[in-house]
Write a protein that holds these residues in place. Structure first.
Motif, PDB file in Angstrom:
ATOM      1  N   GLU A 193     -68.575 -14.237  71.121  1.00 47.53           N
ATOM      2  CA  GLU A 193     -69.510 -14.976  71.979  1.00 47.53           C
ATOM      3  C   GLU A 193     -68.888 -15.104  73.377  1.00 47.53           C
ATOM      4  O   GLU A 193     -67.717 -15.429  73.503  1.00 47.53           O
ATOM      5  CB  GLU A 193     -69.800 -16.355  71.351  1.00 47.53           C
ATOM      6  CG  GLU A 193     -70.553 -17.340  72.215  1.00 47.53           C
ATOM      7  CD  GLU A 193     -71.882 -16.837  72.773  1.00 47.53           C
ATOM      8  OE1 GLU A 193     -72.741 -16.362  72.017  1.00 47.53           O
ATOM      9  OE2 GLU A 193     -72.055 -16.920  74.014  1.00 47.53           O
ATOM     10  N   THR A 228     -74.355 -19.780  63.867  1.00 44.76           N
ATOM     11  CA  THR A 228     -75.152 -19.875  62.634  1.00 44.76           C
ATOM     12  C   THR A 228     -74.715 -18.855  61.580  1.00 44.76           C
ATOM     13  O   THR A 228     -74.624 -19.188  60.392  1.00 44.76           O
ATOM     14  CB  THR A 228     -76.655 -19.708  62.950  1.00 44.76           C
ATOM     15  OG1 THR A 228     -76.973 -20.538  64.068  1.00 44.76           O
ATOM     16  CG2 THR A 228     -77.517 -20.098  61.770  1.00 44.76           C
ATOM     17  N   SER A 231     -74.389 -20.278  68.711  1.00 39.06           N
ATOM     18  CA  SER A 231     -73.911 -21.556  68.165  1.00 39.06           C
ATOM     19  C   SER A 231     -73.263 -21.411  66.799  1.00 39.06           C
ATOM     20  O   SER A 231     -72.992 -22.411  66.137  1.00 39.06           O
ATOM     21  CB  SER A 231     -75.086 -22.526  68.073  1.00 39.06           C
ATOM     22  OG  SER A 231     -76.051 -22.000  67.179  1.00 39.06           O
ATOM     23  N   ASP A 269     -66.461 -10.488  75.501  1.00 35.78           N
ATOM     24  CA  ASP A 269     -67.635  -9.614  75.588  1.00 35.78           C
ATOM     25  C   ASP A 269     -67.807  -8.836  74.277  1.00 35.78           C
ATOM     26  O   ASP A 269     -66.834  -8.280  73.737  1.00 35.78           O
ATOM     27  CB  ASP A 269     -67.437  -8.647  76.757  1.00 35.78           C
ATOM     28  CG  ASP A 269     -68.536  -7.597  76.795  1.00 35.78           C
ATOM     29  OD1 ASP A 269     -69.669  -7.952  77.126  1.00 35.78           O
ATOM     30  OD2 ASP A 269     -68.254  -6.433  76.435  1.00 35.78           O
TER      31      ASP A 269
HETATM   32  C1  LIG Z   1     -79.914 -15.125  71.004  1.00 44.00           C
HETATM   33  S1  LIG Z   1     -78.378 -15.839  71.332  1.00 44.00           S
HETATM   34  C2  LIG Z   1     -77.620 -15.910  69.732  1.00 44.00           C
HETATM   35  C3  LIG Z   1     -77.903 -17.184  69.025  1.00 44.00           C
HETATM   36  C4  LIG Z   1     -77.268 -17.258  67.629  1.00 44.00           C
HETATM   37  N1  LIG Z   1     -77.910 -16.346  66.717  1.00 44.00           N
HETATM   38  C5  LIG Z   1     -77.316 -18.669  67.070  1.00 44.00           C
HETATM   39  O1  LIG Z   1     -77.762 -18.860  65.935  1.00 44.00           O
HETATM   40  O2  LIG Z   1     -76.926 -19.619  67.791  1.00 44.00           O
HETATM   41  C6  LIG Z   1     -77.475 -14.604  72.155  1.00 44.00           C
HETATM   42  C7  LIG Z   1     -76.063 -15.011  72.540  1.00 44.00           C
HETATM   43  O3  LIG Z   1     -75.398 -13.884  73.136  1.00 44.00           O
HETATM   44  C8  LIG Z   1     -74.439 -14.392  74.059  1.00 44.00           C
HETATM   45  N2  LIG Z   1     -74.018 -13.304  74.946  1.00 44.00           N
HETATM   46  C9  LIG Z   1     -74.617 -12.847  76.073  1.00 44.00           C
HETATM   47  N3  LIG Z   1     -73.947 -11.817  76.597  1.00 44.00           N
HETATM   48  C10 LIG Z   1     -72.893 -11.589  75.780  1.00 44.00           C
HETATM   49  C11 LIG Z   1     -71.843 -10.633  75.771  1.00 44.00           C
HETATM   50  N4  LIG Z   1     -71.742  -9.699  76.712  1.00 44.00           N
HETATM   51  N5  LIG Z   1     -70.944 -10.678  74.772  1.00 44.00           N
HETATM   52  C12 LIG Z   1     -71.011 -11.640  73.799  1.00 44.00           C
HETATM   53  N6  LIG Z   1     -71.981 -12.587  73.761  1.00 44.00           N
HETATM   54  C13 LIG Z   1     -72.925 -12.543  74.722  1.00 44.00           C
HETATM   55  C14 LIG Z   1     -75.184 -15.535  74.744  1.00 44.00           C
HETATM   56  O4  LIG Z   1     -74.278 -16.449  75.356  1.00 44.00           O
HETATM   57  C15 LIG Z   1     -75.970 -16.132  73.564  1.00 44.00           C
HETATM   58  O5  LIG Z   1     -75.264 -17.215  73.003  1.00 44.00           O
END
Ligand SMILES: C[S@@+](CC[C@H](N)C(=O)[O-])C[C@H]1O[C@@H](n2cnc3c(N)ncnc32)[C@H](O)[C@@H]1O
Length: 247
Positions: A223, A207, A205, A13
């Motif tokens: 993540e 990036t 992913s 988290d």
């Molecule tokens: C908008 S996406 C990010 C995409 C990233 N910028 C990329 O280029 O792939 C937001 C990400 O936050 C993750 N996420 C959601 N809740 C989270 C948490 N509590 N702690 C860490 N990651 C979390 C989701 O699984 C998701 O992959």
């Protein structure tokens, strides 16, 4: 210790893991949180049946996050994340926080409830290619925003200030993640700074890490989804391989 986290993707988290990192240990945060898109006044996206949104990549949410929190709870969470990022960056540090404005119940939701009170220095417009709009009440939204939240001594890399504040990058299409950044967008951010240690607490992913590796910087990625962590690790390994082959 910072070195235990350096150049790793930590599956966990965002706020829990950030709390383990020392004050002032990060030069730059670059991140795009979940946008809470499924908490929408439109149908389809909210209840998951798709409807007109059936082709939207995020209609099913993320693998381990449903993107449908009550708005107040979502705002509180994101403010906690920004507070942690502010603690982690030094006096010359900055946060590039990507978000998307939306129309909810007929009114603009501009995210000021999330970033209000933080030292927002600039809003960069990321102009994307096209999009979908089923609503006859407003024009097709074609941009996202990147809040540059900066501490007092933050400066851009030499000559980076010649670049304008509207950036045009086509969104990434070929990626197993539903909402990835284009690498070129993060290259622009990273090379506009002299930051060495870069944190993305919502790594998706990978990036930000791929761009950090490409530009000779260190990364820390957090993540929640093991699936996306694996995707990130594979992409980072491919980038490192490409660099090795080029030498
Ligand atoms: C908008 S996406 C990010 C995409 C990233 N910028 C990329 O280029 O792939 C937001 C990400 O936050 C993750 N996420 C959601 N809740 C989270 C948490 N509590 N702690 C860490 N990651 C979390 C989701 O699984 C998701 O992959």
């Amino acid at each position: 210790m910072l070195k235990d986290f350096l150049n790793k993707i930590i599956c966990g988290d965002a706020t829990d893991v950030m709390r383990e990192l020392p004050d002032g240990s990060i030069d730059l945060c670059v991140t795009s949180p979940p946008y809470n898109l499924k908490n929408s006044t439109g149908n389809g996206m909210k209840d998951g049946r798709g409807g007109k949104w059936e082709n939207a990549a995020l209609v099913k949410g993320y693998s381990h996050h449903n993107d449908n929190m009550p708005h107040e709870e979502y705002v509180k969470w994101q403010r906690e994340c920004l507070t942690e990022m502010m603690r982690l960056i030094g006096d010359d540090g900055a946060i590039f926080y990507n978000h998307k404005w939306r129309v909810q119940a007929g009114l603009l939701q501009d995210r000021s409830d999330i970033v209000g009170g933080f030292p927002v220095r600039q809003i960069i417009i990321w102009k994307r290619a096209g999009g979908l709009n089923f609503n006859p009440g407003y024009f097709l939204p074609t941009y996202e925003v990147i809040y540059l939240i900066a501490k007092k001594d933050f400066k851009l890399a030499p000559k980076a200030n010649a670049c304008g504040d509207v950036w045009e990058f086509v969104q990434e299409m070929k990626n197993g993640h539903p909402a990835p950044f284009p690498v070129a967008l993060i290259d622009r951010i990273i090379t506009s700074t002299t930051a060495q240690v870069i944190l993305d607490p919502f790594m998706g992913s990978g990036t930000t890490a791929v761009s950090a590796v490409k530009n000779g910087r260190d990364y820390i990625g957090i993540e929640i989804s093991p699936e996306y962590c694996k995707l990130a690790e594979d992409r980072i390994a491919a980038e490192q391989n490409q660099i090795r082959m080029a030498i």
